[in-house]
Scaffold this motif. Sequence first.
Motif, mmCIF file in Angstrom:
data_model
loop_
_atom_site.group_PDB
_atom_site.id
_atom_site.type_symbol
_atom_site.label_atom_id
_atom_site.label_comp_id
_atom_site.label_asym_id
_atom_site.label_seq_id
_atom_site.Cartn_x
_atom_site.Cartn_y
_atom_site.Cartn_z
ATOM 1 N N LEU A 77 -9.976 1.454 3.018
ATOM 2 C CA LEU A 77 -10.032 0.358 2.046
ATOM 3 C C LEU A 77 -8.879 -0.602 2.293
ATOM 4 C CD1 LEU A 77 -11.234 -0.884 -0.616
ATOM 5 C CD2 LEU A 77 -9.499 0.464 -1.830
ATOM 6 N N GLU A 78 -9.192 -1.888 2.382
ATOM 7 C CA GLU A 78 -8.152 -2.892 2.534
ATOM 8 C C GLU A 78 -7.587 -3.251 1.165
ATOM 9 O OE1 GLU A 78 -8.011 -6.376 5.491
ATOM 10 O OE2 GLU A 78 -8.779 -7.249 3.627
ATOM 11 N N CYS A 79 -6.268 -3.336 1.083
ATOM 12 C CA CYS A 79 -5.578 -3.728 -0.146
ATOM 13 C C CYS A 79 -4.705 -4.940 0.169
ATOM 14 C CB CYS A 79 -4.686 -2.600 -0.651
ATOM 15 S SG CYS A 79 -5.545 -1.074 -0.993
ATOM 16 N N ARG A 80 -4.504 -5.791 -0.836
ATOM 17 C CA ARG A 80 -3.704 -6.998 -0.650
ATOM 18 C C ARG A 80 -2.552 -7.007 -1.654
ATOM 19 N NH1 ARG A 80 -6.949 -10.315 -2.859
ATOM 20 N NH2 ARG A 80 -5.785 -10.152 -4.765
ATOM 21 N N PHE A 81 -1.414 -7.446 -1.183
ATOM 22 C CA PHE A 81 -0.316 -7.772 -2.085
ATOM 23 C C PHE A 81 0.415 -8.957 -1.490
ATOM 24 C CE2 PHE A 81 1.812 -4.963 0.857
ATOM 25 C CZ PHE A 81 3.122 -5.392 0.908
ATOM 26 N N TYR A 82 1.359 -9.492 -2.222
ATOM 27 C CA TYR A 82 2.045 -10.694 -1.762
ATOM 28 C C TYR A 82 3.504 -10.383 -1.470
ATOM 29 C CZ TYR A 82 -2.026 -13.371 -2.976
ATOM 30 O OH TYR A 82 -3.295 -13.857 -3.005
ATOM 31 N N ALA A 83 3.973 -10.907 -0.342
ATOM 32 C CA ALA A 83 5.380 -10.826 0.047
ATOM 33 C C ALA A 83 5.811 -12.243 0.393
ATOM 34 C CB ALA A 83 5.562 -9.892 1.233
ATOM 35 N N ALA A 84 6.804 -12.729 -0.307
ATOM 36 C CA ALA A 84 7.286 -14.103 -0.114
ATOM 37 C C ALA A 84 6.123 -15.097 -0.200
ATOM 38 C CB ALA A 84 8.025 -14.224 1.216
ATOM 39 N N SER A 85 5.263 -14.909 -1.206
ATOM 40 C CA SER A 85 4.107 -15.770 -1.479
ATOM 41 C C SER A 85 3.034 -15.755 -0.396
ATOM 42 C CB SER A 85 4.555 -17.216 -1.728
ATOM 43 O OG SER A 85 5.386 -17.252 -2.862
ATOM 44 N N MET A 86 3.153 -14.853 0.542
ATOM 45 C CA MET A 86 2.146 -14.729 1.604
ATOM 46 C C MET A 86 1.359 -13.442 1.390
ATOM 47 S SD MET A 86 2.541 -17.421 3.453
ATOM 48 C CE MET A 86 1.516 -17.000 4.815
ATOM 49 N N PRO A 87 0.025 -13.499 1.522
ATOM 50 C CA PRO A 87 -0.756 -12.266 1.372
ATOM 51 C C PRO A 87 -0.512 -11.312 2.539
ATOM 52 C CG PRO A 87 -2.169 -14.081 2.049
ATOM 53 C CD PRO A 87 -0.802 -14.661 1.813
ATOM 54 N N VAL A 88 -0.379 -10.047 2.203
ATOM 55 C CA VAL A 88 -0.190 -8.988 3.196
ATOM 56 C C VAL A 88 -1.287 -7.965 2.952
ATOM 57 C CG1 VAL A 88 1.369 -7.178 4.007
ATOM 58 C CG2 VAL A 88 2.307 -9.356 3.217
ATOM 59 N N HIS A 89 -1.901 -7.505 4.014
ATOM 60 C CA HIS A 89 -2.996 -6.553 3.887
ATOM 61 C C HIS A 89 -2.566 -5.190 4.408
ATOM 62 C CE1 HIS A 89 -5.828 -9.652 2.675
ATOM 63 N NE2 HIS A 89 -5.166 -10.424 3.508
ATOM 64 N N THR A 90 -2.849 -4.166 3.618
ATOM 65 C CA THR A 90 -2.550 -2.786 3.983
ATOM 66 C C THR A 90 -3.812 -1.967 3.762
ATOM 67 O OG1 THR A 90 -1.767 -2.213 1.772
ATOM 68 C CG2 THR A 90 -0.119 -3.048 3.322
ATOM 69 N N ARG A 91 -3.727 -0.663 3.977
ATOM 70 C CA ARG A 91 -4.895 0.204 3.862
ATOM 71 C C ARG A 91 -4.630 1.325 2.858
ATOM 72 N NH1 ARG A 91 -8.671 -2.651 6.146
ATOM 73 N NH2 ARG A 91 -9.976 -0.830 6.056
ATOM 74 N N ALA A 92 -5.691 1.760 2.182
ATOM 75 C CA ALA A 92 -5.654 2.897 1.264
ATOM 76 C C ALA A 92 -6.850 3.794 1.588
ATOM 77 C CB ALA A 92 -5.706 2.422 -0.182
ATOM 78 N N SER A 93 -6.922 4.942 0.931
ATOM 79 C CA SER A 93 -7.939 5.953 1.247
ATOM 80 C C SER A 93 -8.647 6.460 -0.009
ATOM 81 C CB SER A 93 -7.276 7.114 1.987
ATOM 82 O OG SER A 93 -6.537 6.665 3.094
ATOM 83 N N PRO A 94 -9.419 5.613 -0.687
ATOM 84 C CA PRO A 94 -10.022 6.031 -1.950
ATOM 85 C C PRO A 94 -10.994 7.203 -1.824
ATOM 86 C CG PRO A 94 -10.951 3.954 -1.230
ATOM 87 C CD PRO A 94 -9.788 4.247 -0.337
ATOM 88 N N ARG A 95 -11.652 7.354 -0.686
ATOM 89 C CA ARG A 95 -12.600 8.465 -0.555
ATOM 90 C C ARG A 95 -11.885 9.803 -0.386
ATOM 91 N NH1 ARG A 95 -17.531 6.119 3.022
ATOM 92 N NH2 ARG A 95 -16.227 6.954 4.672
ATOM 93 N N LEU A 96 -10.555 9.756 -0.272
ATOM 94 C CA LEU A 96 -9.755 10.990 -0.225
ATOM 95 C C LEU A 96 -8.948 11.186 -1.508
ATOM 96 C CD1 LEU A 96 -8.421 10.888 3.448
ATOM 97 C CD2 LEU A 96 -10.309 12.235 2.528
ATOM 98 N N ALA A 97 -9.260 10.440 -2.547
ATOM 99 C CA ALA A 97 -8.475 10.496 -3.790
ATOM 100 C C ALA A 97 -8.412 11.895 -4.383
ATOM 101 C CB ALA A 97 -9.027 9.515 -4.817
ATOM 102 N N ALA A 98 -9.455 12.685 -4.232
ATOM 103 C CA ALA A 98 -9.469 14.033 -4.803
ATOM 104 C C ALA A 98 -8.886 15.075 -3.840
ATOM 105 C CB ALA A 98 -10.889 14.424 -5.201
ATOM 106 N N GLN A 99 -8.471 14.648 -2.660
ATOM 107 C CA GLN A 99 -7.844 15.551 -1.691
ATOM 108 C C GLN A 99 -6.472 15.962 -2.225
ATOM 109 O OE1 GLN A 99 -8.762 16.639 1.637
ATOM 110 N NE2 GLN A 99 -6.966 17.918 1.309
ATOM 111 N N VAL A 100 -6.213 17.246 -2.300
ATOM 112 C CA VAL A 100 -4.902 17.701 -2.768
ATOM 113 C C VAL A 100 -3.889 17.541 -1.633
ATOM 114 C CG1 VAL A 100 -3.558 19.650 -3.651
ATOM 115 C CG2 VAL A 100 -5.914 19.300 -4.427
ATOM 116 N N VAL A 101 -2.776 16.886 -1.967
ATOM 117 C CA VAL A 101 -1.702 16.631 -1.012
ATOM 118 C C VAL A 101 -0.403 17.093 -1.661
ATOM 119 C CG1 VAL A 101 -0.457 14.859 0.280
ATOM 120 C CG2 VAL A 101 -2.916 14.626 -0.090
#
Length: 160
Positions: A77-101
């Motif tokens: 899953l692509e996620c967006r946040f802003y750094a110095a008013s510029m969008p930055v894209h990172t990744r997350a793993s929602p289909r592993l949310a129930a995975q125990v870590v």
Amino acid sequence: QSSVVIRVELYEWFRLGPAEVIRAEGRAHLCTKYNIFSDAANAVHLHLFGERPVYWDEYEIYVRFVGPVRREHLGDLECRFYAASMPVHTRASPRLAAQVVEPLRMEDGTGEWIRIGLLRPFAPHPRLYAVTRAEIESKVAELISQERHHMNRGNAQQRR
């Protein structure tokens, strides 16, 4: 290379809450509590490198996955946040949310280093909070439908 250890006190779905720098070799002034993880990461990174980090990609945590892991779902899953008013894209793993870590205090050969952003969302531990896989998956789907996996300019706590 200096090592820094940041202890996070609250893991909350797509956010990390209050945090404390508990070890910063040769930089004791950084060892303090911060309101959110990103403030701690930014303070450390600015001091060490003179710039703000893309902390979801640059910071790692040593963890042990409990049970089999569908690695093809890491970062789907692509996620967006802003750094110095510029969008930055990172990744997350929602289909592993129930995975125990299990986060480990130190590298002991039983776990692996992984970018902290890939572990998002941070769901409640099923054995500690009596939550089911279905409840976790439902909550994650709801948060994504509300675009809560993105952070807004200026205030990461506000909804889009």
